[in-house]
Design a protein around this motif. Structure first.
Motif, PDB file in Angstrom:
ATOM      1  N   ARG A 120      12.222   7.273  -3.240  1.00 36.19           N
ATOM      2  CA  ARG A 120      11.433   8.290  -2.544  1.00 36.19           C
ATOM      3  C   ARG A 120      10.540   7.684  -1.475  1.00 36.19           C
ATOM      4  N   LYS A 121      10.492   6.341  -1.395  1.00 37.27           N
ATOM      5  CA  LYS A 121       9.639   5.624  -0.438  1.00 37.27           C
ATOM      6  C   LYS A 121       8.172   5.987  -0.645  1.00 37.27           C
ATOM      7  N   LYS A 122       7.771   5.997  -1.932  1.00 38.51           N
ATOM      8  CA  LYS A 122       6.397   6.358  -2.298  1.00 38.51           C
ATOM      9  C   LYS A 122       5.772   5.253  -3.139  1.00 38.51           C
ATOM     10  N   LEU A 123       4.447   5.161  -3.056  1.00 39.05           N
ATOM     11  CA  LEU A 123       3.656   4.216  -3.837  1.00 39.05           C
ATOM     12  C   LEU A 123       2.576   4.970  -4.585  1.00 39.05           C
ATOM     13  N   LYS A 124       2.249   4.486  -5.784  1.00 40.74           N
ATOM     14  CA  LYS A 124       1.060   4.986  -6.480  1.00 40.74           C
ATOM     15  C   LYS A 124       0.017   3.885  -6.325  1.00 40.74           C
ATOM     16  N   VAL A 125      -1.065   4.211  -5.639  1.00 38.89           N
ATOM     17  CA  VAL A 125      -2.111   3.240  -5.321  1.00 38.89           C
ATOM     18  C   VAL A 125      -3.410   3.678  -5.982  1.00 38.89           C
ATOM     19  N   MET A 126      -4.081   2.740  -6.674  1.00 40.08           N
ATOM     20  CA  MET A 126      -5.386   3.019  -7.268  1.00 40.08           C
ATOM     21  C   MET A 126      -6.458   2.618  -6.256  1.00 40.08           C
ATOM     22  N   VAL A 127      -7.212   3.621  -5.803  1.00 43.17           N
ATOM     23  CA  VAL A 127      -8.253   3.413  -4.796  1.00 43.17           C
ATOM     24  C   VAL A 127      -9.599   3.744  -5.433  1.00 43.17           C
ATOM     25  N   LYS A 128     -10.619   2.952  -5.105  1.00 44.27           N
ATOM     26  CA  LYS A 128     -11.959   3.218  -5.615  1.00 44.27           C
ATOM     27  C   LYS A 128     -12.676   4.149  -4.654  1.00 44.27           C
ATOM     28  N   ILE A 129     -12.969   5.363  -5.142  1.00 39.94           N
ATOM     29  CA  ILE A 129     -13.680   6.349  -4.344  1.00 39.94           C
ATOM     30  C   ILE A 129     -14.936   6.742  -5.113  1.00 39.94           C
ATOM     31  N   PHE A 130     -16.101   6.567  -4.485  1.00 37.57           N
ATOM     32  CA  PHE A 130     -17.396   6.842  -5.116  1.00 37.57           C
ATOM     33  C   PHE A 130     -17.532   6.115  -6.450  1.00 37.57           C
ATOM     34  N   GLY A 131     -17.046   4.871  -6.500  1.00 30.70           N
ATOM     35  CA  GLY A 131     -17.208   4.053  -7.696  1.00 30.70           C
ATOM     36  C   GLY A 131     -16.213   4.341  -8.807  1.00 30.70           C
ATOM     37  N   ARG A 132     -15.287   5.277  -8.586  1.00 29.71           N
ATOM     38  CA  ARG A 132     -14.287   5.600  -9.621  1.00 29.71           C
ATOM     39  C   ARG A 132     -12.891   5.321  -9.089  1.00 29.71           C
ATOM     40  N   LYS A 133     -12.039   4.787  -9.953  1.00 29.00           N
ATOM     41  CA  LYS A 133     -10.658   4.543  -9.552  1.00 29.00           C
ATOM     42  C   LYS A 133      -9.908   5.866  -9.533  1.00 29.00           C
ATOM     43  N   THR A 134      -9.244   6.112  -8.412  1.00 27.70           N
ATOM     44  CA  THR A 134      -8.497   7.354  -8.218  1.00 27.70           C
ATOM     45  C   THR A 134      -7.060   7.022  -7.820  1.00 27.70           C
ATOM     46  N   PRO A 135      -6.062   7.593  -8.514  1.00 27.24           N
ATOM     47  CA  PRO A 135      -4.668   7.325  -8.135  1.00 27.24           C
ATOM     48  C   PRO A 135      -4.259   8.187  -6.936  1.00 27.24           C
ATOM     49  N   LEU A 136      -3.592   7.573  -5.968  1.00 20.11           N
ATOM     50  CA  LEU A 136      -3.072   8.293  -4.811  1.00 20.11           C
ATOM     51  C   LEU A 136      -1.575   8.042  -4.716  1.00 20.11           C
ATOM     52  N   GLU A 137      -0.830   9.076  -4.348  1.00 16.76           N
ATOM     53  CA  GLU A 137       0.586   8.881  -4.063  1.00 16.76           C
ATOM     54  C   GLU A 137       0.739   8.880  -2.552  1.00 16.76           C
ATOM     55  N   LEU A 138       1.187   7.745  -2.026  1.00 15.23           N
ATOM     56  CA  LEU A 138       1.278   7.559  -0.580  1.00 15.23           C
ATOM     57  C   LEU A 138       2.683   7.116  -0.183  1.00 15.23           C
ATOM     58  N   GLY A 139       3.079   7.454   1.041  1.00  9.46           N
ATOM     59  CA  GLY A 139       4.340   6.998   1.573  1.00  9.46           C
ATOM     60  C   GLY A 139       4.218   5.557   2.056  1.00  9.46           C
ATOM     61  N   PHE A 140       5.357   4.877   2.138  1.00  8.43           N
ATOM     62  CA  PHE A 140       5.381   3.494   2.608  1.00  8.43           C
ATOM     63  C   PHE A 140       4.730   3.345   3.983  1.00  8.43           C
ATOM     64  N   MET A 141       4.885   4.358   4.822  1.00  2.29           N
ATOM     65  CA  MET A 141       4.376   4.267   6.187  1.00  2.29           C
ATOM     66  C   MET A 141       2.868   4.556   6.268  1.00  2.29           C
ATOM     67  N   GLN A 142       2.254   4.950   5.158  1.00  3.58           N
ATOM     68  CA  GLN A 142       0.830   5.247   5.162  1.00  3.58           C
ATOM     69  C   GLN A 142      -0.037   4.056   4.774  1.00  3.58           C
ATOM     70  N   VAL A 143       0.588   2.955   4.379  1.00  2.00           N
ATOM     71  CA  VAL A 143      -0.170   1.783   3.950  1.00  2.00           C
ATOM     72  C   VAL A 143       0.340   0.542   4.654  1.00  2.00           C
ATOM     73  N   GLU A 144      -0.497  -0.491   4.640  1.00  7.43           N
ATOM     74  CA  GLU A 144      -0.084  -1.804   5.126  1.00  7.43           C
ATOM     75  C   GLU A 144      -0.639  -2.847   4.171  1.00  7.43           C
ATOM     76  N   LYS A 145       0.058  -3.963   4.080  1.00  6.38           N
ATOM     77  CA  LYS A 145      -0.381  -5.038   3.194  1.00  6.38           C
ATOM     78  C   LYS A 145      -1.648  -5.662   3.745  1.00  6.38           C
ATOM     79  N   GLU A 146      -2.525  -6.091   2.831  1.00 10.09           N
ATOM     80  CA  GLU A 146      -3.764  -6.756   3.257  1.00 10.09           C
ATOM     81  C   GLU A 146      -3.558  -8.244   3.282  1.00 10.09           C
TER      82      GLU A 146
END
Length: 181
Positions: A155-181
């Motif tokens: 599906r070209k999707k990632l589940k990414v855990m992002v810290k928002i307001f001090g809480r970990k929140t899971p996001l489902e994002l497409g490959f084209m919405q992220v880049e490696k750090e």
């Protein structure tokens, strides 16, 4: 083409496939090689990469180091193809030096996957893996960083855990919405 025309694979120096194809096609135009060689093909695929937040389309060889040739293989044709600059020989030669043609199922699979790639247009050059740090570059969460928890290549999707307001929140994002750090 006639039944005598079969697909063969020329081994070329990697990165010189286009030169081999250009030289072979020039030979087809200016000599009688065109009577025994129907076409020369380099399997290519489109690859999308993200550079500086922009999508860049590149074409690369689907089978690096190989050039497909549809030919009625005679001894003269075999010698002329083998003597093209940057050609290392044929893939799958018998002990007598006679090239073995591809099986019809192999030809169908190779040519079918090329057609599928052209129709699909969604090949991503950056495979992601679980545990990698990524930065969101598009969408409402742009600028946030997180860690990959799951990768769905189909599906070209990632589940990414992002810290928002001090809480970990899971996001489902497409490959084209992220880049490696």
């Amino acid at each position: 083409m006639s039944e005598n025309f079969k697909w063969y694979v020329l081994k070329a120096i990697s990165g010189k496939e286009n030169k081999v194809k250009e030289y072979a096609e020039a030979e087809l135009r200016v000599s009688d090689l065109g009577q025994t060689v129907a076409q020369v093909l380099i399997p290519m695929e489109k690859v999308y990469q993200v550079r500086n937040g922009k999508r860049v389309i590149k074409e690369r060889s689907y089978l690096p180091g190989y050039v497909l040739v549809e030919a009625n293989m005679t001894r003269e044709t075999m010698g002329r193809l083998r003597n093209i600059p940057n050609v290392l020989g044929f893939l799958g030669e018998t002990p007598g030096g006679v090239p073995v043609p591809l099986r019809p199922s192999e030809v169908t699979r190779i040519l079918g996957s090329i057609d599928e790639q052209q129709g699909n247009d969604e090949v991503i050059a950056m495979p992601f893996s679980v545990g990698e740090n990524v930065k969101v570059i598009a969408g409402p969460f742009g600028g946030f960083s997180g860690v990959i928890e799951d990768v769905n290549n189909e599906r070209k999707k990632l589940k990414v855990m992002v810290k928002i307001f001090g809480r970990k929140t899971p996001l489902e994002l497409g490959f084209m919405q992220v880049e490696k750090e």
